[in-house]
Design an enzyme around this catalytic site. Structure first.
Site, mmCIF file in Angstrom:
data_model
loop_
_atom_site.group_PDB
_atom_site.id
_atom_site.type_symbol
_atom_site.label_atom_id
_atom_site.label_comp_id
_atom_site.label_asym_id
_atom_site.label_seq_id
_atom_site.Cartn_x
_atom_site.Cartn_y
_atom_site.Cartn_z
ATOM 1 N N ASN A 99 0.869 -1.180 0.000
ATOM 2 C CA ASN A 99 0.000 0.000 0.000
ATOM 3 C C ASN A 99 0.904 1.229 0.000
ATOM 4 O O ASN A 99 1.525 1.544 1.016
ATOM 5 C CB ASN A 99 -0.882 -0.038 1.267
ATOM 6 C CG ASN A 99 -1.683 1.233 1.450
ATOM 7 O OD1 ASN A 99 -1.793 2.050 0.544
ATOM 8 N ND2 ASN A 99 -2.247 1.395 2.637
ATOM 9 N N TRP A 100 0.980 1.909 -1.149
ATOM 10 C CA TRP A 100 1.903 3.041 -1.260
ATOM 11 C C TRP A 100 1.320 4.320 -0.669
ATOM 12 O O TRP A 100 1.987 5.349 -0.643
ATOM 13 C CB TRP A 100 2.298 3.252 -2.735
ATOM 14 C CG TRP A 100 3.065 2.104 -3.329
ATOM 15 C CD1 TRP A 100 3.389 0.921 -2.722
ATOM 16 C CD2 TRP A 100 3.601 2.021 -4.660
ATOM 17 N NE1 TRP A 100 4.091 0.110 -3.582
ATOM 18 C CE2 TRP A 100 4.238 0.757 -4.791
ATOM 19 C CE3 TRP A 100 3.606 2.876 -5.766
ATOM 20 C CZ2 TRP A 100 4.866 0.346 -5.965
ATOM 21 C CZ3 TRP A 100 4.232 2.466 -6.943
ATOM 22 C CH2 TRP A 100 4.853 1.210 -7.029
ATOM 23 N N LYS A 101 0.079 4.253 -0.209
ATOM 24 C CA LYS A 101 -0.576 5.405 0.436
ATOM 25 C C LYS A 101 -0.409 6.666 -0.414
ATOM 26 O O LYS A 101 -0.430 6.594 -1.632
ATOM 27 C CB LYS A 101 -0.023 5.614 1.855
ATOM 28 C CG LYS A 101 -0.030 4.339 2.682
ATOM 29 C CD LYS A 101 0.106 4.622 4.147
ATOM 30 C CE LYS A 101 0.296 3.330 4.906
ATOM 31 N NZ LYS A 101 0.009 3.451 6.315
ATOM 32 N N HIS A 150 -9.586 0.841 4.840
ATOM 33 C CA HIS A 150 -8.310 1.022 5.548
ATOM 34 C C HIS A 150 -8.551 1.925 6.764
ATOM 35 O O HIS A 150 -9.377 2.835 6.718
ATOM 36 C CB HIS A 150 -7.280 1.642 4.608
ATOM 37 C CG HIS A 150 -5.897 1.616 5.169
ATOM 38 N ND1 HIS A 150 -5.457 2.543 6.098
ATOM 39 C CD2 HIS A 150 -4.863 0.773 4.966
ATOM 40 C CE1 HIS A 150 -4.210 2.258 6.427
ATOM 41 N NE2 HIS A 150 -3.818 1.192 5.764
ATOM 42 N N GLU A 156 -6.985 4.327 7.892
ATOM 43 C CA GLU A 156 -6.807 5.762 7.643
ATOM 44 C C GLU A 156 -8.059 6.344 6.991
ATOM 45 O O GLU A 156 -8.402 7.507 7.208
ATOM 46 C CB GLU A 156 -5.538 5.985 6.798
ATOM 47 C CG GLU A 156 -4.292 5.765 7.658
ATOM 48 C CD GLU A 156 -3.070 5.240 6.936
ATOM 49 O OE1 GLU A 156 -3.018 5.320 5.694
ATOM 50 O OE2 GLU A 156 -2.156 4.733 7.619
ATOM 51 N N GLU A 190 -5.473 -5.430 10.499
ATOM 52 C CA GLU A 190 -4.467 -4.397 10.719
ATOM 53 C C GLU A 190 -4.745 -3.680 12.042
ATOM 54 O O GLU A 190 -5.557 -2.742 12.085
ATOM 55 C CB GLU A 190 -4.509 -3.380 9.576
ATOM 56 C CG GLU A 190 -4.220 -3.970 8.220
ATOM 57 C CD GLU A 190 -3.637 -2.925 7.291
ATOM 58 O OE1 GLU A 190 -2.499 -3.125 6.840
ATOM 59 O OE2 GLU A 190 -4.278 -1.908 7.041
ATOM 60 N N GLY A 193 2.264 1.879 10.758
ATOM 61 C CA GLY A 193 3.177 3.007 10.623
ATOM 62 C C GLY A 193 3.864 3.409 11.918
ATOM 63 O O GLY A 193 4.464 4.471 12.010
ATOM 64 N N SER A 219 3.382 -2.566 10.362
ATOM 65 C CA SER A 219 4.841 -2.546 10.553
ATOM 66 C C SER A 219 5.521 -3.880 10.213
ATOM 67 O O SER A 219 6.455 -4.301 10.907
ATOM 68 C CB SER A 219 5.186 -2.103 11.984
ATOM 69 O OG SER A 219 4.694 -0.798 12.210
ATOM 70 N N GLY A 239 2.686 -1.326 4.323
ATOM 71 C CA GLY A 239 2.707 0.103 4.042
ATOM 72 C C GLY A 239 4.123 0.591 3.805
ATOM 73 O O GLY A 239 4.688 0.420 2.718
ATOM 74 N N GLY A 240 4.724 1.175 4.835
ATOM 75 C CA GLY A 240 6.035 1.811 4.708
ATOM 76 C C GLY A 240 7.086 0.970 3.990
ATOM 77 O O GLY A 240 7.813 1.473 3.120
HETATM 78 C C1 PEP Z 1 -0.849 -0.135 5.993
HETATM 79 O O1 PEP Z 1 -0.872 1.030 5.676
HETATM 80 O O2 PEP Z 1 -1.761 -0.878 5.619
HETATM 81 C C2 PEP Z 1 0.262 -0.629 6.814
HETATM 82 C C3 PEP Z 1 0.207 -1.839 7.277
HETATM 83 O O3 PEP Z 1 1.293 0.253 7.037
HETATM 84 P P1 PEP Z 1 2.721 -0.086 7.715
HETATM 85 O O4 PEP Z 1 3.231 -1.358 7.088
HETATM 86 O O5 PEP Z 1 3.586 1.101 7.389
HETATM 87 O O6 PEP Z 1 2.490 -0.254 9.174
#
Ligand code: PEP
Length: 251
Positions: free
Chosen positions: A9-11, A95, A97, A167, A173, A213, A234-235
């Site tokens: 997920n490049w957000k 998600h 967010e 999640e 994050g 994470s 994500g990151g």
């Molecule tokens: C996400 O945005 O779905 C996510 C899991 O982010 P991260 O891996 O950065 O925690």
């Protein structure tokens, strides 16, 4: 046996040019076939450019959201047809967010999930509790409400096309990953819940991803858990090397 699945997920990162460079890097890294399904979810503005780079590769394309209507006066939104026309096959729905900052509710998650499934997109439905909810022992109640909300009124044949991502919001994050025991406990709870909502066959087929994470260093342990079928990243999906390390753990 469920095929492992890893989605990046490049957000709201990467301009179209930057996204194209990352897609080219991934194309090189994933030139040999692997066992896991791999998906990247760039921002809307980069989907078309990334789609062109990834065409003909094993990498698949996902979007980060979609509207539930076919078309109309919905400024700022995109529809399933717009996504499919440029090669999108997956879409992240609900998600945290979106739930936290943009008023996503179980009802809108349900409408989007249904529309995605009815129109041939695979929804990656995100569920998970906040730290406050976990500390108040509400994790199962929240996850249950997210799952029941998303799948409300969906027949098994349709619902079978979905993927779920657990999640925990406190792990997204933050660098704080759920421990393997915490992840397995909630994944097993979800699998048992969908068994009650549908049946044992559904619960055995449903892929449940862990997100929060995930890094190359912890992916293998998480993906090795009995009810974890891969990850939503994500990151660590923003750097080719890290994403490749995570996918290697799934392969
Ligand atoms: C996400 O945005 O779905 C996510 C899991 O982010 P991260 O891996 O950065 O925690």
């Amino acid at each position: 046996m469920r095929t492992k699945f890893v989605a990046g997920n490049w957000k709201m990162y990467k301009t179209p040019s930057e996204a194209e460079s990352l897609a080219k890097d991934l194309k090189e890294r994933f030139s040999k076939p692997g066992r896991a399904d791999i998906v990247v979810c760039p921002p809307f503005t980069a989907l078309d450019r990334v789609s062109r780079v990834l065409s003909g590769t094993q990498l698949r394309l996902g979007a980060q959201d979609m509207h539930w209507e076919d078309q109309g006066a919905f400024t700022g939104k995109v529809s399933h047809d717009m996504l499919k026309d440029i090669g999108v096959q997956y879409v992240i729905i609900g998600h945290s967010e979106q739930r936290t900052y943009f008023h996503e509710t179980n009802e809108t998650v349900c409408k989007k999930t249904r529309k995605a499934l009815e129109t041939g997109l695979v929804p990656i439905v995100c569920v998970g509790e906040t730290l406050e909810q976990r500390e108040a022992n509400k994790t199962e109640a929240i996850v249950q409400s997210h799952i029941e909300g998303a799948f409300q009124g969906l027949a098994k044949d349709l619902a079978l096309g979905a993927i779920v991502a657990y999640e925990p919001v406190w792990a997204i994050g933050t660098g704080k990953t759920a421990t393997p025991a915490q992840a397995q406990e909630v994944h097993a709870f979800i699998r048992d819940l969908v068994k009650k909502l549908y049946d044992a066959d559904f619960s055995q087929q449903l892929r449940i991803l862990y997100g929060g994470s995930v890094k190359p260093g912890n992916a293998a342990e998480l993906f090795g858990l009995p009810d974890v079928d891969g990850g939503l990243i994500g990151g660590a999906s923003l750097k080719g090397e890290d994403f490749a390390g995570i996918v290697a753990a799934a392969n």
